[in-house]
Structures are given as C-alpha cells and as structure tokens.
Design a protein around this motif. Structure first.
Motif, PDB file in Angstrom:
ATOM      1  N   ASP A   1       0.920  -1.202   0.017  1.00 33.84           N
ATOM      2  CA  ASP A   1       0.123   0.002  -0.023  1.00 33.84           C
ATOM      3  C   ASP A   1       0.862   1.129  -0.051  1.00 33.84           C
ATOM      4  OD1 ASP A   1      -2.318  -1.529  -0.015  1.00 33.84           O
ATOM      5  OD2 ASP A   1      -2.415  -1.568   2.089  1.00 33.84           O
ATOM      6  N   GLU A   2       1.881   1.281   0.761  1.00 30.97           N
ATOM      7  CA  GLU A   2       2.770   2.359   0.959  1.00 30.97           C
ATOM      8  C   GLU A   2       3.303   2.672  -0.419  1.00 30.97           C
ATOM      9  OE1 GLU A   2       5.376   2.334   4.460  1.00 30.97           O
ATOM     10  OE2 GLU A   2       6.775   3.822   3.598  1.00 30.97           O
TER      11      GLU A   2
ATOM     12  N   THR B   1       1.763   4.240  -3.210  1.00 30.52           N
ATOM     13  CA  THR B   1       1.428   5.751  -3.116  1.00 30.52           C
ATOM     14  C   THR B   1       2.243   6.338  -4.336  1.00 30.52           C
ATOM     15  OG1 THR B   1       2.973   6.116  -1.697  1.00 30.52           O
ATOM     16  CG2 THR B   1       0.555   5.787  -0.797  1.00 30.52           C
TER      17      THR B   1
END
Ligand code: PRX
Length: 662
Positions: free
Chosen positions: A213-214, A217
């Motif tokens: 998820d990180e 970004t």
C-alpha cells in the motif's frame, strides 16, 4: 567506474588457502550411477554449441530453433526462432507423461502442522486457474507483474502463471521495504502486484500488504493488486484495485491452453545490487535460461527424479530460489521441499527434523547457514536421522574449509559429497562446481567450470594467470542462461560486465587458481558486500544513511564476520545541527536503513566519527576503514590528508558504537 585494481587479491592473502590440501574423491557407488561421466568435459569442449543444443532437447518446444547461438558481443540469442512455454515445460508435460500424481512440492509452513502437498496435477490446475485470473485482471503477454509474497505455494503458482502468459515476473524478496519495492516496480514499469496479507516468521505473523500500500502511493501505473490470504490479519483495502486471491482464482477453470513464446521472450527480471546505489534489473529470457537451469540441476545434483527429495533452502525472492526451487527442479519433474520458516523456529534443529521427516536426499544451502548451525553445536543435528542425505550443495559465498568439513562430516555423515557451486543472479544457473560423481572436492574450492562453460582468471591486463596465482574471474564464452541485458539499460549492461576486459564477462569476483589449476573464489572485488549470501552494495547503504537528516556523510564497508561472511559497518559524520546526535542516534540510523532498504541492510555497527580518511584527491579510503572494522594493522596511511583521523576513529570504535545484533 569501479576501481577494482586496488582490491585484487594479493598472493599473500591467498597463502592460507595454499595450505588446504584435503581432497575427497567421489564416492564409488555414486560415481557408478552418476548422471554424467568424465567424458562430459571432453564432449562439451569439442563442440560447446552442440553440447547446449542437446541440453535444450531435454525440453519440449513448440517449434525448433533455426540457429543455436547468435553472438554479437555482448548480446546473445540462444535457440533462435525456437518457441516454448516455460510453465508447460515445468508442469503440463509431466502430467501428460503420466506423472500427475507425483509430488512436486512438500510445502511446510512455519506454524506447527501447517503443510500442503502439491502433485504435478495439482500444480497444473492451480497454475491454469491463476493464469485465467491474471488474464481477467488485465495481464497480457509482455506486461510485468511484481510478486511480493512469503514462501508459500502461491508464489510458485504465480511465477508459473506469469510464465504461462508470457508476462515477465519480478519477485521482490519479502524482507525488502516499501521503498525498495516501489523503486523496483517503477524501474520495471509493473502494472500488477501479487502479495499476501502477511507471512509467518519466527512464530509470528508479519504483515506484507502495508508495504505494498505504501509503495503504491508512488506507483500510479499499478492497476491491480492480487492478495493471498495467508495470516488472516487485518488489511487496508483499496476498492477497484485490490482483489482477494480466493475470490478470483478459486473459481477459474483448470484448463488453460499455453501459448508458445519465442525462446528470447523475457521470463523474469531479478533486481540485484551493483556498485552504485541503483539496483540492476537482471533480465532472463525463456529458452536458454530453462535449458541451463534444468541441465545443471540434473547434472550437478545428480538428480534421480524418481527417488530424490531435493531441498534448496533459499528464499524464492533470490535467484537461487528461482533456479533451484522453481524452474530447474520443475523442468526436471523433481520432488522438492518448500519451507516457509527459519532454521531456528520453533527450535534450532528444525531443518534437520525436516530432512529426517521428509527423507531429503539432496540439500542445498548457503555457508552462512552452515556456520550458524556450527555455532549452535553438532549435538543438535545429531538428534536427527540424516541418513537419507546423499549429496550436499553450497552457494552464495565462499565456503571456508572449516564450514565445508563440518557440513560434510556432521550433516553428510562423511559419506555425502559437497558441491560448492559458484554462480550469480546474472549467470542464471550454476557455472563453476564439481560434478559429484566425477570431480574430487577440495574444502573451499568450486573446482572447475562446468562442461560447456568457459572461465578464466586474469590479471589487471587481462592476461590469464598461471597456477598458484590470483586475479579476476572472467567468463570467456556466452552461456544459455546468461543475463541478456539490464532491464531498460543496455549501456549499463555493457559498461558493468563487458568493458573491463573486452569480449569477456567480468564477474566482479576475485579468484585464484591452485597448483592443480582448480578455482578458489575469494569474494567481491568491487563495492558489493556479501552478507549472509545476499548481495548488498556499500553505495546503496551510504545513500540510505545520508538521506537521514542527521547525517552529513557516510562510508560503509563489509567487515569479515564469523557467521554472516561479511557484516555491514558504517562510519557516519553527523550534521552540525544534529549536535552529537543524542544517545539513540546509532539505533535511529540503523532503523532508518532498515526502513529505506530492508532489515537485511541494517548495519551491524555504526560508528559516529568526526572525519573520514580520504586521499588527497578526496576519495574515501575504504580499505583503511575495513582494516579498522576488522581491527587489523592499518599499514601505510601516508596518502591520507590527515592521518590522525584513523586514530580518532579507531579509539572511538574501541570505546563503543557497536549496536545490538539482530
Ligand atoms: O561473490 C560471488 C558470490 O555471490 C555473488 C553472486 O551473488 P548473487 O547474484 O546474489 O547470487 C547468489 C547465488 C547464486 C558472486 O559474485 N558467490 C556465489 N556463489 C559462490 C560465491 N562465492 C564463492 N563461492 C561460491 N560458491
């Protein structure tokens, strides 16, 4: 340009190895039934291209090649015009040949009792389903898929599903950070990521999805994330992007028509550290890679597919796992073991218990693991019945004679030959190794190039060194599983591997030829460290350190370490605004590196210093820092701008700065 000249191994440094004169001949019964004989070397030497052509014939091809090798240095094409499907070769053809019930993997999860057995038929069904699911997610031939998974069957299934679709995979080791994952996704222009909620490590569930998820970004081109539920931990969910594996894979058809791809179709990209901060995307293609993986797995491990249980303890996130857990063993229809956990959980005899319980016959691991087991004591393996073992392998770093002998005696009961196999992410498969039924073994020597492989040891001027001398290892002829280029960077490919000794591949390793002409590998000659068999560049860690607001300057060296081979030692100058950095600055910096790159890159030691030793031209003198880190006499420091710097550093190092080891 890497300055390698100063690091060429001196004959003095080699002299301790000269005293090693133990020699183990192949066991007679193994030799009598070995897959290959001594003739192999002569046959290959007489016509290496024809030799590799015969090795390729062990695979199933859609259409045959028109030319075996097209060599326009440094670019090679093997089996030109031939077509094949790697997944078909790894699974379908064994099922079609009536071996569907044969076990492909005994998978052992880390939690007690968590096991799965996958036959070749099971694997084929799963790969077909996953291929359909990936297609539904929009993956097409040529698209890149990143795989960030623990050691579970879905990792192999996803790799093969990608191969089946002609979508090159890039597997990122689960221990790498979100940042490292993001930079690989960006460099490889990945559009789909396959991950899991988490995996098990040392008795606890550790999350993977948050790192994805990180990372994402920063990666706007990734459209879909396929998520395996492994640990059941909570995950953040991005609707429209994230899809559960069980929702999309499980209901698919188990039939899938494999398309044939060109022999030079990209199979995968594997990132590895180079001597700059930017990891290199090593590109492997299909036909040549699979040919040499399968052939070396069969020849070097003397594989008997009907009776052997093969276990390579590497992580699938590294090339060793790609070649000798997945592609080599499966192409050969072998039965392998796949283990999720670590050697010391829930107890330090876990590996040996697995060998006993599954009657493992061939075991392949890294010297660092052997040295750790030596430390824990021979009483631990002695509790288990290891009599099923018949052959042992070593890879990833030079194996010191003590570790070799311990491995041979304590694990191998004195009866199993040890094959010390030299190769690299770039070479794709084993290049230098004894053949267990043919070649004698010497503790610490990888012995001779395999049949069909050309290798030499040369001096600075590129001249072959005589026996008894050291120099640089080069490969003198193209080989089927060689890297084809660096992903998107032909120029760096030429510069890194082919410019130092034109026409020859520069491996970046120092080596020595003993009086018999046998090869001893002596470690890297560039700014690449080898920590527990993993390649990490000093520059990469220096960049991570200087990205911290408290750091002004950093120098990193690999210091000899009893267990990990080399350990990362960093020397750091703090910014003035940081003052003395406070009592926790060392820990803060170590954690910062772990966050930037991954835990494997966390320095063992960080030394906060007022100055770094530099030459008059401003170059950091790493050799001196290495000497300090290893507590050696420093020799001549007259080229330093300020020789008192070394005293300050040395005093500081003696007083503290050593952080806790993990
Ligand atoms: O320095 C050599 C060392 O590991 C490097 C390759 O690392 P990597 O690409 O991560 O691949 C590791 C597994 C193939 C080499 O340049 N190395 C690998 N095997 C040996 C070795 N050094 C000495 N002896 C070996 N058997």
């Amino acid at each position: 340009m890497t300055d390698v000249a100063s690091d060429v191994p001196s004959d003095d440094a080699l002299s301790n190895l000269l005293h090693e004169n133990r020699r183990f001949e192949p066991p007679r019964d193994l030799a009598a039934q070995a897959n290959v004989t001594a003739d192999e070397y002569d046959t290959a030497a007489a016509d290496p291209v024809a030799y590799w052509e015969r090795a390729a014939e062990r695979l199933d091809w859609g259409s045959r090649w028109s030319e075996v090798l097209q060599w326009e240095p440094p670019f090679a094409k093997w089996f030109v015009g031939g077509t094949l499907n790697a997944a078909y070769n790894c699974v379908d053809r064994h099922v079609s040949a009536g071996h569907g019930d044969k076990v492909a993997y005994h998978w052992i999860g880390e939690p007690e009792g968590d096991t799965r057995t996958l036959t070749y038929a099971d694997l084929k069904d799963q790969v077909c389903k996953a291929a359909h699911a990936l297609t539904e997610l929009g993956v097409q031939s040529g698209d890149r898929v990143a795989i960030y998974l623990p050691m579970i069957p879905e990792t192999v299934i996803t790799m093969l599903a990608c191969a089946r679709l002609g979508a090159p995979h890039t597997v990122v080791f689960g221990g790498f950070s979100a940042d490292a994952l993001a930079s690989r996704i960006l460099d490889c222009q990945v559009t789909t990521v396959v991950t899991a909620d988490g995996g098990y490590r040392r008795g606890a569930a550790s999350a993977l999805k948050p790192a994805v998820d990180e990372a994402l970004t920063r990666c706007p081109d990734v459209r879909k994330v396929l998520v395996v539920r492994r640990t059941g931990q909570d995950v953040e969910w991005t609707d429209g992007r994230d899809v559960w594996w069980h929702d999309i894979v499980d209901g698919q058809s188990t039939e899938h028509e494999p398309q044939m791809f060109d022999a030079e179709h990209p199979l995968y990209v594997m990132y590895t550290s180079g001597s700059t901060g930017k990891p290199k995307g090593i590109l492997h293609t299909t036909g040549g890679y699979l040919t040499q993986c399968a052939w070396t797995h069969w020849m070097v491990f003397d594989l008997k597919p009907d009776t052997d249980v093969f276990w390579c303890s590497a992580d699938i996130g590294w090339v060793t796992g790609h070649s000798y857990i997945v592609y080599g063993p499966l192409a050969n229809g072998a039965t392998s073991l796949l283990y999720e956990g670590t050697p010391d959980t829930p107890h330090k005899g876990r590996w040996w218990e697995i060998v006993q319980d599954h009657n493992v016959t061939v075991f392949y691991t890294a010297p660092t693991a052997i040295r750790a087991a030596m430390k824990w004591g021979k009483e631990i393996p002695a509790k288990f019945d290891l009599s099923s073992l018949r052959l042992l392998g070593s890879v990833g770093e030079p194996i010191n004679p003590e570790a070799y002998i311990w491995y041979r005696e304590v694990i191998g009961g004195g009866r199993c030959p040890v094959v010390d196999t030299w190769w690299q992410t770039e070479t794709g498969s084993i290049m230098i190794s004894p053949l267990p039924g043919v070649t004698a073994g010497k503790p610490g020597s990888a012995m001779t190039p395999l049949p069909g492989i050309g290798a030499d040891i040369v001096d600075d001027a590129g001249e072959s060194v005589p026996n008894g001398h050291g120099g640089y290892l080069v490969l003198t002829s193209p080989w089927p599983s060689m890297l084809r280029t660096l992903w998107g960077d032909d120029e760096r490919y030429q510069e890194t591997y082919w410019s130092r000794f034109p026409g020859r591949y520069f491996a970046g390793d120092g080596a020595k030829r003993d009086d018999d002409g046998d090869i001893w590998l002596l470690g890297r000659v560039d700014d690449v460290m080898n920590v527990s068999g993993h390649r990490i560049s000093t520059t990469e860690i220096e960049s991570a350190l200087v990205s911290h607001p408290k750091t002004a300057e950093a120098a990193v060296v690999g210091a000899t370490d009893d267990t990990t081979g080399q350990a990362i030692v960093a020397f750091v100058i703090l910014r003035e605004a940081a003052g003395d950095g406070g009592p926790d600055v060392v820990q803060e910096l170590r954690d910062h590196v772990a966050r930037e790159i991954g835990k494997i890159a966390r320095p063992r030691q960080i030394m906060v210093v007022p100055e770094l030793p530099k030459t008059r031209s401003g170059k950091i003198m790493r050799r001196l820092l290495r000497d300090v880190a290893e507590n050696r006499d420093m020799g001549d420091v007259t080229t330093l701008t300020d020789s008192s710097v070394m005293d300050q550093i040395k005093t500081g190092l003696a007083e503290g700065g050593k952080a806790d080891e993990d």
